[in-house]
Design a protein around this motif. Sequence first.
Motif, short mmCIF file in Angstrom:
data_model
loop_
_atom_site.label_atom_id
_atom_site.label_comp_id
_atom_site.label_asym_id
_atom_site.label_seq_id
_atom_site.Cartn_x
_atom_site.Cartn_y
_atom_site.Cartn_z
N PHE A 1 -86.01 15.46 -36.62
CA PHE A 1 -86.52 15.94 -35.68
C PHE A 1 -85.41 15.91 -34.52
CE2 PHE A 1 -90.33 14.90 -38.08
CZ PHE A 1 -91.41 15.98 -37.34
N ASP A 2 -85.40 16.75 -33.49
CA ASP A 2 -84.25 16.73 -32.52
C ASP A 2 -84.78 15.94 -31.33
OD1 ASP A 2 -86.15 18.07 -31.18
OD2 ASP A 2 -85.07 20.19 -31.30
N LYS A 3 -84.15 15.67 -30.29
CA LYS A 3 -84.37 14.93 -29.32
C LYS A 3 -85.69 15.50 -28.33
CE LYS A 3 -81.43 17.38 -26.09
NZ LYS A 3 -80.16 17.36 -24.84
N ASN A 4 -86.10 16.69 -28.54
CA ASN A 4 -87.49 17.03 -28.06
C ASN A 4 -88.54 16.85 -28.87
OD1 ASN A 4 -86.07 17.92 -25.60
ND2 ASN A 4 -85.11 19.74 -26.77
N GLY A 5 -88.54 16.31 -30.03
CA GLY A 5 -89.40 16.11 -30.88
C GLY A 5 -89.92 17.34 -32.00
N LEU A 6 -89.18 18.03 -32.11
CA LEU A 6 -89.20 19.37 -32.83
C LEU A 6 -88.38 19.36 -34.33
CD1 LEU A 6 -88.64 22.41 -30.38
CD2 LEU A 6 -90.89 21.20 -31.04
N MET A 7 -89.23 19.74 -35.16
CA MET A 7 -88.41 19.83 -36.42
C MET A 7 -87.44 20.61 -36.40
SD MET A 7 -91.80 20.07 -38.96
CE MET A 7 -93.29 19.09 -38.84
N ALA A 8 -86.15 20.13 -36.68
CA ALA A 8 -84.83 21.02 -36.63
C ALA A 8 -84.36 21.12 -37.90
CB ALA A 8 -83.88 20.11 -35.63
N GLU A 9 -84.65 20.45 -39.09
CA GLU A 9 -84.04 20.60 -40.43
C GLU A 9 -84.93 20.10 -41.30
OE1 GLU A 9 -79.45 20.06 -42.10
OE2 GLU A 9 -80.19 18.89 -40.23
N HIS A 10 -84.99 20.46 -42.60
CA HIS A 10 -86.02 20.44 -43.48
C HIS A 10 -85.03 20.24 -44.92
CE1 HIS A 10 -88.79 21.59 -46.90
NE2 HIS A 10 -89.40 20.56 -46.52
N TRP A 11 -85.58 19.17 -45.75
CA TRP A 11 -85.09 19.11 -47.14
C TRP A 11 -86.24 19.00 -47.99
CZ3 TRP A 11 -83.03 16.92 -42.98
CH2 TRP A 11 -81.48 17.00 -42.64
N ASP A 12 -86.31 19.15 -49.25
CA ASP A 12 -87.22 18.97 -50.04
C ASP A 12 -86.71 18.82 -51.68
OD1 ASP A 12 -87.22 21.50 -51.14
OD2 ASP A 12 -89.17 22.16 -50.09
N ASN A 13 -87.71 18.34 -52.40
CA ASN A 13 -87.39 18.24 -53.78
C ASN A 13 -88.52 18.36 -54.77
OD1 ASN A 13 -84.84 18.21 -54.84
ND2 ASN A 13 -84.83 16.37 -56.04
N LEU A 14 -88.87 19.25 -55.38
CA LEU A 14 -90.20 19.65 -56.19
C LEU A 14 -90.14 19.39 -57.77
CD1 LEU A 14 -89.70 21.95 -53.58
CD2 LEU A 14 -92.27 21.69 -54.15
N GLN A 15 -90.91 18.89 -58.23
CA GLN A 15 -90.98 18.82 -59.61
C GLN A 15 -92.45 19.12 -60.13
OE1 GLN A 15 -88.95 15.25 -61.21
NE2 GLN A 15 -89.86 15.52 -63.22
N VAL A 16 -92.39 19.85 -61.34
CA VAL A 16 -93.65 20.43 -61.94
C VAL A 16 -94.65 19.17 -62.57
CG1 VAL A 16 -94.70 21.57 -63.73
CG2 VAL A 16 -92.66 22.67 -62.65
N LYS A 17 -95.80 19.15 -62.14
CA LYS A 17 -96.53 17.95 -62.78
C LYS A 17 -96.48 17.87 -64.07
CE LYS A 17 -99.73 17.94 -58.66
NZ LYS A 17 -101.12 18.05 -58.21
N PRO A 18 -96.03 16.67 -64.82
CA PRO A 18 -96.18 16.86 -66.20
C PRO A 18 -97.66 16.50 -66.69
CG PRO A 18 -94.89 14.78 -64.91
CD PRO A 18 -95.63 15.69 -63.99
N SER A 19 -97.83 16.85 -67.87
CA SER A 19 -99.19 17.27 -68.45
C SER A 19 -99.74 15.71 -68.79
CB SER A 19 -99.12 17.98 -69.59
OG SER A 19 -98.38 17.54 -70.55
N ARG A 20 -99.13 14.76 -68.80
CA ARG A 20 -99.53 13.33 -69.41
C ARG A 20 -98.92 12.48 -68.51
NH1 ARG A 20 -97.73 13.72 -75.34
NH2 ARG A 20 -98.64 15.85 -75.03
#
Length: 296
Positions: free
Chosen positions: A131-150
Motif C-alpha cells: 500500500f502507498d502512503k495514501n492507503g491505495l494498493m500500489a503493487e501485488h504479488w501472488d503464488n498459486l498452487q492447484v489444490k491436491p486431491s488428498r
Amino acid sequence: MAFILCVITSLMATAAVCYGYDLELQETMLQPSTSSRSCVTSNKQKAVDFMKAFETGAQEPLSAIHPDIIEHNLGGTNGIEGVRGFLQALNGSARTKTVRVFQDGDYVFAHNDYDFGAAFGLKYAFDVFRFDKNGLMAEHWDNLQVKPSRPNPSNRTMIDGTTRMQNLKPEETAKNKVAIRKLLQEYFIQGRGQNMNLPLYEYFFDNVIQHNPAIADGLLAMKVAYAANQAVKYTQLHMVLGEGDYVFTTSAGTRGGKAVAVHDLFRMSSGKVVEHWDIVEEIPPRGKWRNNNGKF
C-alpha cells in the motif's frame, strides 16, 4: 459507571464492524466488511474486501486500488483496467475464503482458499499487497498452487491448521524474522539443502507441523524429503515479512530443473518453527509473460 461501560462496549462493537474483528473469538481474522458506518478502513480489511470481490463482483473495493497498480502475477497486466478485466473473466463464478491475513508496515499478506470455477480452477494461494502512503494498493504479488486431491502424509491440507495470531512485542517478531532469514540464507540457499545434517533443531521443533502436500510432520520427514531430492532448491530470498508469531517469505528456486517461486509461512514459538505452510508455483518462460515486472 454503567454509562461509561455502555459507551466503551458500543465503541468496541463499532470497531469490530469497521475492521472485521471477531470479538467473541478474540481473533484477528478479518471478514468482508458489510458496514456503511463512517470509519477508517484498515489496509488488512481493504485487502480482504478486494479478494472477496472475486466472488461478489463488488466494485467498491476497487476504490482502494491505485490506477497504476504494479502486477507481478505474470498472467496479469498493470493498472486498474487489468484488475477489472480479471473480475470480468471470473464473472461472479469464484468462491473466496481468506484464512489468514497479516500486516507488516505497508505490506499485507494473506493465505487464501480459492475456487475460480471454470476460469482457473481450485487453487490455494498467498497474496501480497503493498500500500502507498495514501492507503491505495500500489503493487501485488501472488503464488498459486492447484489444490491436491488428498491430504499430505500427516493428513493435513495446505490451508488448515492454526489461524490465531499471538500478539508479540515488535522486537520479538523482528527476532523471528532474523531467524528465518538466517535459516533460508545459510541452510537452504548457501547449502542448497544438501547438508540436512546441520543442526536444524536450532530452527525447527522436532515435531514441526507440516502442511507441504508431500511431506509429513516432523524434522526427520523434512530431512528425508531433501535427501531424496523431492524438495525445492532455494536460490534467492526476496522478501521477509512478519506479524505476531508468523513470518512470511518469498523466494526463487528450482524444482525438477524448472524455475519456481516459493512462498513460505512459518508460525514461530520460542524462536523456532512450530508450523509451516508453503505454495510453490512454476515460473513460465519469459515469452509467456503479460507484464515485465517479474515474479518478485
